[in-house]
Design an enzyme around this catalytic site. Structure first.
Site, short mmCIF file in Angstrom:
data_model
loop_
_atom_site.label_atom_id
_atom_site.label_comp_id
_atom_site.label_asym_id
_atom_site.label_seq_id
_atom_site.Cartn_x
_atom_site.Cartn_y
_atom_site.Cartn_z
N LYS A 34 0.85 -1.20 0.00
CA LYS A 34 0.00 0.00 0.00
C LYS A 34 0.89 1.25 0.00
CE LYS A 34 -0.43 -0.10 5.03
NZ LYS A 34 -1.24 0.29 6.15
N TYR A 254 18.17 29.90 6.56
CA TYR A 254 17.01 30.63 7.06
C TYR A 254 17.06 30.77 8.58
CZ TYR A 254 14.49 30.27 2.62
OH TYR A 254 14.09 30.39 1.32
C1 LIG Z 1 -3.96 -4.21 8.38
C2 LIG Z 1 -2.50 -4.09 8.19
N1 LIG Z 1 -1.76 -5.20 8.08
C3 LIG Z 1 -0.41 -5.16 7.89
C4 LIG Z 1 0.25 -3.95 7.82
C5 LIG Z 1 1.75 -3.93 7.68
O1 LIG Z 1 2.31 -3.41 8.85
P1 LIG Z 1 3.90 -3.22 9.00
O2 LIG Z 1 4.29 -2.23 7.97
O3 LIG Z 1 4.07 -2.71 10.39
O4 LIG Z 1 4.49 -4.54 8.77
C6 LIG Z 1 -0.48 -2.77 7.94
C7 LIG Z 1 0.22 -1.49 7.88
O5 LIG Z 1 -0.04 -0.56 8.55
C8 LIG Z 1 -1.89 -2.84 8.12
O6 LIG Z 1 -2.62 -1.73 8.24
#
Ligand SMILES: Cc1ncc(COP(=O)(O)O)c(C=O)c1O
Length: 359
Positions: A34, A254
């Site tokens: 994602k 800055y």
């Molecule tokens: C439902 C869910 N599963 C798995 C993950 C993966 O988590 P991580 O990046 O901590 O391994 C996430 C990420 O936030 C998530 O929202």
């Protein structure tokens, strides 16, 4: 061309996925891609892992469509489920695995007319209180779904709130909630994010969901990626685009907050906060030039930052400057800024080209 690039080491990505699998022999793993594969580029990450990964996981239908362009057949889990009823039709067309995280989603699913049944993941709110059914509501949902025509597999998932804090009492409590449902018939179960993959075998279940570890960053405050055997995937590299001699007593940047305590040599570097480098870095934060760590001088600007190269007299115009990567662990920088590697990686902006190596 502006000298700033995020180099993505695809061999490291594969190594980290394999490491996740080695933590839980015999289990499968959705590679969480994602948020554009945590900033690395979802298409390239999926292409790189497609022969290796058991499946992928994303946060939205739009992200799923991107993955499907690269891999037409992999299992692909929609982690938050469908945001509106019409999405079930598209999810079925794309052949997705779909989380069902609440009553409204369940009702919409049962009312949906879809071309083929879906693999569903009933989400339990085991204690994080973000998404998911309570234990009782989940039992009722399970009963309603068991013979529903929209359902192919019926699976169970949940998510940890504190898996990155080993020994946190909520971890055990969440596992107990999950275990309390295992008398129900499920095809598969999934609980473990990266932190749980790495340190909580009891949470491994059938399908892992590693995200951050794939990208070579640690989910833990006190356990480094290197100690965990992870390899950094992204290296953010800029160049020295100007050098000046700054007399003692003069300021840089800055706000004129950084004042030279000695005659100093200051390099201006082609990376700023509009690229995703945090403006909140504390004084003394380092970059690496020619293998040497050197401190920033003054505030980070939108497109540039300054580095005190007084102690590296051989540095010249055009030298590469590593902002994070092999020499400056991203987790070190994140911690110094009071954030996490996840945030820095996902905030590398679009104007930074990604260059893929070891594909
Ligand atoms: C439902 C869910 N599963 C798995 C993950 C993966 O988590 P991580 O990046 O901590 O391994 C996430 C990420 O936030 C998530 O929202």
């Amino acid at each position: 061309m502006r000298p700033l690039v995020a180099t993505v080491d695809l061999a490291a990505l594969r190594h980290n996925y394999q490491l996740a699998k080695q933590c839980a022999p015999g289990r499968k793993a959705f590679a969480v891609v994602k948020a554009n594969a945590y900033g690395h580029g979802a298409a390239a990450a999926v292409e790189c892992l497609r022969d290796l990964a058991d499946g992928f996981a994303v946060a939205s239908l739009e992200e799923a469509e991107q993955v499907r362009l690269v891999d037409a057949s992999a299992r692909l889990l929609l982690l938050e489920g469908c945001f509106e009823p019409s999405e079930y039709v598209a999810a079925a067309e794309l052949g997705l695995d779909v989380a069902v995280q609440g009553q409204a989603q369940l009702d919409a699913l049962l009312a949906a007319v879809i071309e083929r049944p879906l693999n569903l993941w009933l989400k339990l709110d085991s204690g994080m209180h973000r998404l998911g059914f309570s234990v009782d509501a989940l039992r009722r949902a399970h009963a309603r779904l068991q013979s529903a025509p929209q359902v192919a597999e019926l699976n169970l998932m949940s998510h940890f709130a504190c898996a990155d804090e080993r020994g946190h009492p909520l971890n055990e409590a969440q596992l107990d909630e999950f275990a309390g449902l295992l008398d129900l018939a499920f095809d598969h179960r999934s609980f473990a994010n990266s932190a749980a993959v790495l340190t909580m075998p009891a949470a491994h279940m059938d399908w892992l969901r590693p995200g951050i570890m794939l990208y070579g960053a640690t989910p833990f405050a006190e356990l480094s990626a290197e100690a965990l055997g992870l390899k950094p995937v992204m290296t953010l590299t800029a160049s020295i685009i100007a050098i000046r001699e700054v007399p003692a007593g003069d300021s840089v940047g800055y706000g004129a907050g950084w004042v030279a305590r000695r005659p100093s040599r200051i390099a201006t570097v082609s990376c700023g906060y509009a690229d995703g480098y945090p403006r909140t870095v504390p004084p003394g934060t380092c970059v690496a030039i020619r293998g040497q760590r050197l401190p920033l001088a003054g505030r980070v600007s939108m497109d540039m930052l300054a580095v005190d190269i007084t102690d590296l007299p051989q540095a010249v115009l055009g030298d590469a400057v590593e902002l994070w990567g092999n020499e400056i662990p991203i987790d070190e920088l994140a911690q110094a800024c009071g954030t996490i590697g996840y945030e820095l990686l996902t905030k590398v902006t679009q104007r930074v080209p990604r260059r893929y190596i070891n594909g």
